[in-house]
Design an enzyme around this catalytic site. Sequence first.
Site, PDB file in Angstrom:
ATOM      1  CD  GLU A  31       3.448  -0.529   7.145  1.00 32.22           C
ATOM      2  OE1 GLU A  31       2.784   0.217   6.401  1.00 32.22           O
ATOM      3  OE2 GLU A  31       2.993  -1.140   8.043  1.00 32.22           O
ATOM      4  CG  HIS A  63       3.819   4.249   5.533  1.00 31.04           C
ATOM      5  ND1 HIS A  63       2.934   5.052   6.437  1.00 31.04           N
ATOM      6  CD2 HIS A  63       3.390   3.401   5.371  1.00 31.04           C
ATOM      7  CE1 HIS A  63       2.144   4.285   6.648  1.00 31.04           C
ATOM      8  NE2 HIS A  63       2.352   3.084   6.067  1.00 31.04           N
ATOM      9  CG  HIS A  94      -0.190  -0.057   2.507  1.00 31.96           C
ATOM     10  ND1 HIS A  94      -0.014  -1.172   3.137  1.00 31.96           N
ATOM     11  CD2 HIS A  94       0.190   0.927   3.260  1.00 31.96           C
ATOM     12  CE1 HIS A  94       0.686  -0.984   4.405  1.00 31.96           C
ATOM     13  NE2 HIS A  94       0.632   0.548   4.461  1.00 31.96           N
TER      14      HIS A  94
END
Length: 134
Positions: free
Chosen positions: A130, A79, A7
């Site tokens: 991430e 992010h 994502h």
Amino acid sequence: MLLGLNHVALAVPDLEAAAATYRTLLGAKVSAPQALPEHGVTVVFVVLGNTKIELLEPLGEGSPIAAFLAKNPKGGMHHLCYEVDDIVAARDHLVASGARVLGDGEPRIGAHGKPVLFLHPGDVHGTLTELEQV
Ligand code: CO
């Protein structure tokens, strides 16, 4: 090590307004809001064919995205999240290579119920990154 993009996360000051923009202006499928008090955010997912956009709004005191929104009051990209198959092996490789893993270095359970880690943006050219085990 990276298997794909899971994502892109955008921090927004008004989740309802942002969800409405994605739903009506952009014509995307948007999930119901989910409060994640342990992460200090409320999230909705914009569901795309091969990835998702996460819209994050601060929840409670000391939200990890509060400082970002103070600097970017209209919101912005917060992010990127990449998928890995073994997060501990990925962490060990990164740490051995001199990259900084945020927090105590132990994977935590993220917004999708899977273990995640964050890399220091300074070690990946300025973008908070991430990793999620899938
Ligand atoms: Co994320």
